[in-house]
Design an enzyme around this catalytic site. Structure first.
Site, short mmCIF file in Angstrom:
data_model
loop_
_atom_site.label_atom_id
_atom_site.label_comp_id
_atom_site.label_asym_id
_atom_site.label_seq_id
_atom_site.Cartn_x
_atom_site.Cartn_y
_atom_site.Cartn_z
N LYS A 22 2.06 -7.35 3.87
CA LYS A 22 0.74 -6.70 3.84
C LYS A 22 0.10 -6.87 2.47
CE LYS A 22 0.41 -2.06 3.04
NZ LYS A 22 -0.57 -1.79 1.96
N ASN A 23 0.86 -6.57 1.43
CA ASN A 23 0.27 -6.52 0.09
C ASN A 23 -0.10 -7.90 -0.44
OD1 ASN A 23 0.49 -3.80 0.18
ND2 ASN A 23 2.18 -3.62 -1.27
N ARG A 122 -4.81 7.25 -8.39
CA ARG A 122 -4.94 5.79 -8.29
C ARG A 122 -6.23 5.29 -8.92
NH1 ARG A 122 -2.21 3.73 -2.71
NH2 ARG A 122 -1.94 1.87 -3.91
C1 UD1 Z 1 0.02 -1.92 -5.05
C2 UD1 Z 1 0.49 -1.91 -3.62
C3 UD1 Z 1 1.26 -0.63 -3.31
C4 UD1 Z 1 2.40 -0.46 -4.32
C5 UD1 Z 1 1.86 -0.57 -5.74
C6 UD1 Z 1 2.97 -0.51 -6.77
C7 UD1 Z 1 -1.23 -3.14 -2.46
C8 UD1 Z 1 -2.32 -3.14 -1.47
N1 UD1 Z 1 -0.65 -1.99 -2.74
O1 UD1 Z 1 -0.90 -0.85 -5.22
O2 UD1 Z 1 1.80 -0.73 -1.99
O3 UD1 Z 1 2.97 0.81 -4.12
O4 UD1 Z 1 1.15 -1.79 -5.91
O5 UD1 Z 1 3.92 -1.47 -6.52
O6 UD1 Z 1 -0.85 -4.19 -2.97
N2 UD1 Z 1 -3.27 2.65 -12.28
C9 UD1 Z 1 -4.12 3.16 -13.23
N3 UD1 Z 1 -5.24 2.44 -13.54
C10 UD1 Z 1 -5.53 1.24 -12.95
C11 UD1 Z 1 -4.62 0.71 -11.99
C12 UD1 Z 1 -3.49 1.45 -11.66
O7 UD1 Z 1 -3.91 4.24 -13.78
O8 UD1 Z 1 -6.55 0.63 -13.28
C13 UD1 Z 1 -2.06 3.42 -11.93
C14 UD1 Z 1 -2.07 3.85 -10.47
O9 UD1 Z 1 -2.78 5.08 -10.31
C15 UD1 Z 1 -0.60 3.98 -10.20
C16 UD1 Z 1 0.03 2.87 -11.06
O10 UD1 Z 1 -0.95 2.55 -12.04
O11 UD1 Z 1 -0.14 5.22 -10.63
C17 UD1 Z 1 0.41 1.61 -10.30
O12 UD1 Z 1 -0.72 1.13 -9.61
P1 UD1 Z 1 -0.86 -0.39 -9.15
O13 UD1 Z 1 0.34 -1.18 -9.58
O14 UD1 Z 1 -2.19 -0.88 -9.58
O15 UD1 Z 1 -0.81 -0.25 -7.59
P2 UD1 Z 1 -1.82 -0.80 -6.51
O16 UD1 Z 1 -2.25 -2.18 -6.87
O17 UD1 Z 1 -2.89 0.21 -6.23
#
Ligand code: UD1
Length: 432
Positions: A22-23, A122
């Site tokens: 999915k991701n 997030r």
């Molecule tokens: C992706 C995956 C999700 C997985 C996650 C971590 C998809 C669609 N989803 O989510 O299934 O659980 O990676 O492996 O691919 N954060 C910030 N600022 C930002 C970006 C992120 O503070 O600009 C924080 C988020 O709130 C979270 C953490 O960083 O606490 C990790 O987020 P991130 O790795 O970006 O996850 P996603 O890409 O949203």
């Protein structure tokens, strides 16, 4: 109004094949915007989130043809819009993955700001800071992010505070045509990032270092469409591995690279699970009781947050006490409160959960709090006494293709029940 109902205690064993990740599929779909023309994606999972991303692309002017259950032909030649509305971003946060490709293609994008979701705030501040370093200007207006690069995108070095998957992907996609070289330091290393970089390189991009903490993107001219197969879903695979570890009878999980689950498999071995690794499959079984082991979630190659709930389900039945630490998302322990209704003994302290193993779980009515938590509750129902009913299963449908059917094929007694039409339940029982 559908729920999933599980009769616990039936033997579960056999073979299951997982779908494409999915991701990865969601980001590859967004990346088709970078190569005007017809890109064919194979091994795409047939799940709700993919359907939402299809709607996002159509909203932008693409055509999305379903060639067969797992193949999409996406024509992005006549994309003429750069705006993604809140109605779609609200359905799926990953819709924000079009921000980078739209900036690269049009030099501008309007994407609704995602709200909070039930696994935490997030934020997308790292996406924004990184893109600003490449010359993108941002304005917020009525809940929409207006991004534009009036002087074009320019290569720069971006150091991420945290190895964010989404920020790494948006930065890679935004910088494929940027002037000069972009370096992403402290980049996420997930296999899905490698899959994205591989497809973009097949399209003609110049991306080096994907899968390491430093990714270098040399800006190039036009990209061309390709045919690409999505990498196997390590989290769907991990969920079935966890099921095998829980039930004990051998379960063979095919269609993914076991190295993508490296730490998960090693942790499960510490818990007393036997794992035979093949090139594209593993077989899981267990004869000894489950032993406790501490886990803490971290970006890849650390323990995946997307396997935390399924693993806590195992630890809830282990012989002893252990600590689960969630370092990636806030609010990702809601699954534990539901599992308490089934008789587990878990104490939450901030981002730590102290899990005291119990001898048995008992079936109950529970609510799926999110995608992975929902799968873990269904998993718990397989070994709980009596009947477990899991509601809010739309979360599970977002990311697992034919989950109930796959469990039934392994021998589980699981069915979907339409609460508005109880006769459907009896029918389901008759046909099985
Ligand atoms: C992706 C995956 C999700 C997985 C996650 C971590 C998809 C669609 N989803 O989510 O299934 O659980 O990676 O492996 O691919 N954060 C910030 N600022 C930002 C970006 C992120 O503070 O600009 C924080 C988020 O709130 C979270 C953490 O960083 O606490 C990790 O987020 P991130 O790795 O970006 O996850 P996603 O890409 O949203």
């Amino acid at each position: 109004m559908e729920v999933i109902r599980i009769e616990g205690g039936h033997p579960v064993t056999g073979e299951v094949t997982v779908e494409g990740a999915k991701n990865s599929a969601l980001k590859l779909m967004a990346a088709t915007l970078l190569a005007p023309g017809v890109t064919t994606l194979e091994n795409v999972p047939n799940i709700a989130d993919v359907h939402v991303m299809g709607k996002v692309l159509k909203e932008l002017g693409a055509t999305v043809e379903v060639v067969d259950e797992h193949t999409l032909r996406i024509d992005t030649s006549s994309v003429d819009s750069w705006e993604t509305p809140y109605s779609l971003v609200a359905q799926m946060r990953a819709s924000t993955a079009v921000l980078g490709p739209l900036l690269a293609r049009f030099g501008k994008a309007i994407v609704a700001m995602p709200g909070g979701c039930n696994i935490g705030a997030r934020k997308i501040d790292m996406h924004i800071l990184g893109l600003q370093a490449l010359g993108v200007q941002f304005d917020m207006d009525h809940g929409d992010i207006h991004a534009s690069a009036p002087n074009g995108l320019k290569g720069a070095t971006v150091t991420l505070d945290f190895a964010s998957v989404g920020a790494t992907e948006n930065l890679i996609m935004a910088s494929v045509h940027a002037d000069g070289v972009t370096v992403i330091d402290n980049a996420a290393r997930e296999p899905e990032i490698v899959d994205l970089a591989n497809m973009l390189n097949e399209m003609g991009a110049d991306i080096q270092g994907a899968g390491t903490p430093v990714i270098e993107i040399h800006g190039v001219g036009e990209l061309h469409p390709v045919t690409h197969a999505v990498v196997g879903d390590r989290i769907e695979a991990g969920t079935f591995v966890a099921i095998g570890a829980l039930v004990g009878q051998p379960v063979t999980v095919r269609g993914f690279d076991p190295q993508h689950l490296g730490l998960v498999l090693r942790k499960y071995e510490q818990m007393g699970v036997t794992i035979e690794r093949g090139r594209r499959e593993v077989t899981v079984s267990r004869t000894a009781p489950l032993m406790p082991t501490d886990i803490q979630t971290l970006p890849f190659p650390g323990f995946p947050t997307d396997m935390q709930a399924q693993t806590m389900c195992l630890l809830a039945l282990a012989q002893g006490t252990c600590i689960v630490t969630e370092n990636v998302f806030e609010n990702r322990f809601m699954f534990a409160s539901e599992l308490q209704r089934m008789g587990s003994d878990i104490v939450i302290q901030g981002h730590h959960a102290v899990v005291h193993g119990v001898e048995r779980l008992s079936g109950a009515e529970v609510r799926s709090p999110d995608l992975r938590g929902g799968a873990a509750l269904i998993m718990a129902g397989l070994v709980a006494d009596g009947t477990t009913t899991v509601s809010d299963i739309y979360h599970v449908d977002r990311g697992y293709e034919r989950f109930v059917e796959k469990l039934c094929a392994l021998g589980a007694q699981v069915r979907r029940v339409n609460m508005l039409d109880p006769s459907a339940d009896e029918f389901a029982m008759r046909v099985r």
